[in-house]
Motif scaffolding. Sequence first.
Motif, PDB file in Angstrom:
ATOM      1  N   LEU A  73      45.185  36.343  43.593  1.00  0.00           N
ATOM      2  CA  LEU A  73      44.958  35.927  42.054  1.00  0.00           C
ATOM      3  C   LEU A  73      45.376  36.697  41.390  1.00  0.00           C
ATOM      4  N   LEU A  74      45.308  37.924  41.445  1.00  0.00           N
ATOM      5  CA  LEU A  74      45.850  39.084  40.532  1.00  0.00           C
ATOM      6  C   LEU A  74      47.323  39.059  40.282  1.00  0.00           C
ATOM      7  N   LYS A  75      47.793  38.956  41.520  1.00  0.00           N
ATOM      8  CA  LYS A  75      49.452  38.970  41.609  1.00  0.00           C
ATOM      9  C   LYS A  75      49.921  37.948  40.696  1.00  0.00           C
ATOM     10  N   GLU A  76      49.291  36.598  40.846  1.00  0.00           N
ATOM     11  CA  GLU A  76      49.751  35.395  40.193  1.00  0.00           C
ATOM     12  C   GLU A  76      49.526  35.528  38.853  1.00  0.00           C
ATOM     13  N   LEU A  77      48.610  36.333  38.337  1.00  0.00           N
ATOM     14  CA  LEU A  77      48.145  36.327  37.073  1.00  0.00           C
ATOM     15  C   LEU A  77      49.334  37.530  36.458  1.00  0.00           C
ATOM     16  N   GLU A  78      49.350  38.285  37.191  1.00  0.00           N
ATOM     17  CA  GLU A  78      50.691  39.479  36.655  1.00  0.00           C
ATOM     18  C   GLU A  78      51.898  38.770  36.463  1.00  0.00           C
ATOM     19  N   ALA A  79      52.069  37.868  37.524  1.00  0.00           N
ATOM     20  CA  ALA A  79      53.538  37.058  37.359  1.00  0.00           C
ATOM     21  C   ALA A  79      53.666  36.199  36.256  1.00  0.00           C
ATOM     22  N   ASN A  80      52.677  35.470  35.932  1.00  0.00           N
ATOM     23  CA  ASN A  80      52.505  34.811  34.375  1.00  0.00           C
ATOM     24  C   ASN A  80      52.160  35.428  33.171  1.00  0.00           C
ATOM     25  N   ASN A  81      52.143  37.101  33.210  1.00  0.00           N
ATOM     26  CA  ASN A  81      51.869  37.550  32.123  1.00  0.00           C
ATOM     27  C   ASN A  81      50.467  37.447  31.545  1.00  0.00           C
ATOM     28  N   ILE A  82      49.520  37.240  32.299  1.00  0.00           N
ATOM     29  CA  ILE A  82      48.102  37.116  31.906  1.00  0.00           C
ATOM     30  C   ILE A  82      47.509  38.415  32.462  1.00  0.00           C
ATOM     31  N   GLU A  83      46.732  38.880  31.539  1.00  0.00           N
ATOM     32  CA  GLU A  83      45.909  40.025  31.851  1.00  0.00           C
ATOM     33  C   GLU A  83      44.492  39.725  32.212  1.00  0.00           C
ATOM     34  N   PRO A  84      44.107  40.008  33.474  1.00  0.00           N
ATOM     35  CA  PRO A  84      42.625  39.938  33.954  1.00  0.00           C
ATOM     36  C   PRO A  84      41.626  40.957  33.269  1.00  0.00           C
ATOM     37  N   LEU A  85      40.647  40.376  33.024  1.00  0.00           N
ATOM     38  CA  LEU A  85      39.335  40.984  32.602  1.00  0.00           C
ATOM     39  C   LEU A  85      38.349  40.627  33.451  1.00  0.00           C
ATOM     40  N   VAL A  86      38.008  41.851  34.516  1.00  0.00           N
ATOM     41  CA  VAL A  86      37.249  41.412  35.787  1.00  0.00           C
ATOM     42  C   VAL A  86      36.007  41.871  35.721  1.00  0.00           C
ATOM     43  N   SER A  87      34.789  41.231  35.877  1.00  0.00           N
ATOM     44  CA  SER A  87      33.432  41.511  36.038  1.00  0.00           C
ATOM     45  C   SER A  87      32.911  41.680  37.277  1.00  0.00           C
ATOM     46  N   LEU A  88      32.196  42.762  37.616  1.00  0.00           N
ATOM     47  CA  LEU A  88      31.934  42.880  38.996  1.00  0.00           C
ATOM     48  C   LEU A  88      30.698  42.384  39.219  1.00  0.00           C
ATOM     49  N   TYR A  89      30.007  41.926  38.439  1.00  0.00           N
ATOM     50  CA  TYR A  89      28.467  41.365  38.783  1.00  0.00           C
ATOM     51  C   TYR A  89      28.284  40.338  37.872  1.00  0.00           C
ATOM     52  N   HIS A  90      28.243  39.043  38.283  1.00  0.00           N
ATOM     53  CA  HIS A  90      27.573  37.866  37.555  1.00  0.00           C
ATOM     54  C   HIS A  90      26.448  37.094  38.207  1.00  0.00           C
ATOM     55  N   TRP A  91      25.373  37.964  38.261  1.00  0.00           N
ATOM     56  CA  TRP A  91      24.235  37.222  38.788  1.00  0.00           C
ATOM     57  C   TRP A  91      23.867  37.088  40.086  1.00  0.00           C
ATOM     58  N   ASP A  92      25.161  37.181  40.852  1.00  0.00           N
ATOM     59  CA  ASP A  92      24.842  36.752  42.374  1.00  0.00           C
ATOM     60  C   ASP A  92      24.843  37.936  43.347  1.00  0.00           C
ATOM     61  N   LEU A  93      23.609  38.302  43.832  1.00  0.00           N
ATOM     62  CA  LEU A  93      23.570  39.705  44.695  1.00  0.00           C
ATOM     63  C   LEU A  93      23.748  39.201  45.997  1.00  0.00           C
ATOM     64  N   PRO A  94      24.381  39.598  46.970  1.00  0.00           N
ATOM     65  CA  PRO A  94      24.405  39.702  48.231  1.00  0.00           C
ATOM     66  C   PRO A  94      23.021  39.499  48.928  1.00  0.00           C
ATOM     67  N   GLN A  95      22.787  38.833  49.820  1.00  0.00           N
ATOM     68  CA  GLN A  95      21.437  38.165  50.357  1.00  0.00           C
ATOM     69  C   GLN A  95      20.932  39.402  50.782  1.00  0.00           C
ATOM     70  N   HIS A  96      21.617  40.184  51.761  1.00  0.00           N
ATOM     71  CA  HIS A  96      20.791  41.409  52.228  1.00  0.00           C
ATOM     72  C   HIS A  96      20.311  42.176  51.420  1.00  0.00           C
ATOM     73  N   LEU A  97      21.028  42.630  50.350  1.00  0.00           N
ATOM     74  CA  LEU A  97      20.614  43.297  49.377  1.00  0.00           C
ATOM     75  C   LEU A  97      19.207  42.676  48.559  1.00  0.00           C
ATOM     76  N   SER A  98      19.367  41.624  48.448  1.00  0.00           N
ATOM     77  CA  SER A  98      18.194  40.773  47.748  1.00  0.00           C
ATOM     78  C   SER A  98      16.932  41.136  48.574  1.00  0.00           C
ATOM     79  N   GLU A  99      17.109  41.114  49.991  1.00  0.00           N
ATOM     80  CA  GLU A  99      15.832  41.116  50.914  1.00  0.00           C
ATOM     81  C   GLU A  99      15.661  42.715  50.805  1.00  0.00           C
TER      82      GLU A  99
END
Length: 440
Positions: A73-99
């Motif tokens: 995805l990031l390579k495709e965005l770069e190829a189309n001159n679109i800059e990514p703004l990437v969030s690391l966490y949007h509300w969804d924790l891995p289940q193991h860590l939730s436990e």
Amino acid sequence: MWDRFLHDNSSRTEDGRNADIACDSYHKWQEDVQLLKELGVKIYRFSISWSRILPDGTTNKINQAGVDYYSNLLKELEANNIEPLVSLYHWDLPQHLSELGGWLNPQIADYFGEYARLSFRLFGKYVRQWATVNEPKSTCLLGYGNDFNAPGLVLVADGVYQCAKIQLLAHAKAWHIYDDEFRASQGGRISLVLDSPWTEPASDSDLDKEAAEREIQFGFGWFANPVYIGDWPQVMKERIANRSKLEGLGFSRLPELTQAEIDYINGTHDYFALNIYTGTLVEFIPDAHIGTPSYKSDKGNNAYSDPSWPESSTDWLYYWPLSMRRLVNYVNKKYSPGEIFITENGWADTGGIDDQDRVRYFKGYLSNLLDAILEDGINVGGYTAWSLLDNFEWAAGYTQKLGLISVDHDSPNKTRAWKASGRYYQQVVQTRCLVDTCVE
């Protein structure tokens, strides 16, 4: 944790549906990048799913298929001159860590740091703009203070405050890791994403003005103050400590930030990432009697909407475009962040291609944002609408549509179709003009 939350009980969404496939951007990412290119945008904000690259949330096992997806995805965005703004966490924790206790467990901040470090290492070649945690207030109030969102814990008197502290420490840890280990070589920047309505006093009375300021401090300053000023807002510390004492506790339900923690969190920002959708009126009410403790009683005011404001299809979102201008002015004056980036702004309806209410919304809010830039001198570095596609909207399931592009979630191909708002947005991007005809 959202997969488990919804599979355990399908009634947790309004339509009884889950997010197993949703928009299927996992398979349709190339098509979606072409939609972005056709829109003409220069930046695309999306989030990494923690559990997609680390199934149990730890670096013991890396899922290469997930890494490949984001890399492609990031390579495709770069190829189309679109800059990514990437969030690391949007509300969804891995289940193991939730436990393990989720955002009530201080060690989750350490796990988040390891996840962030891995993400910077894997994807930092393509990413210059990072966001750590999206809307921590929403996770804490809706997931740990309410059963509305995952993990569905109703700990509204104390769990919400512990959740806030751990998310702030997680954010700070990721910021320091980037600053210490990656900034020099990758040249990017990183902040957390905060959300708020504008809180307008219901009258000119001093009591209503104080109540409105308390509303924004309890919801917005709760996270902004530690990052941009240092420590919890004073009004939170005083009110929660006082009510805790009256409730018979020998300590405050708001966990203390030590001086070391204050110093560690303070200053962990490179820009101010702001989500703004709407506004609210706030009035003074007498403090609730000491009884069952709660965040609402701690806050001690009443927020409501003006009946003259047009309502969206959801009960929290109203059309009051002046809220945009007033909030960015407040942020600029209160926190002096240098630059504000609007990372979410949008309108909810129940569907339809000719979405003129959404067109009206963008015209009104972007016009007020332009006034803030040109007339008030606010440095707004960028804007991303919520959202590109009609997607899975948490507890609302697929009943609420916020996309510029329609998605037929009942079709096997998850067919995309342009809305009127998408074409309007495309026109704005191409012409930098908010109305049909601009004068040079």
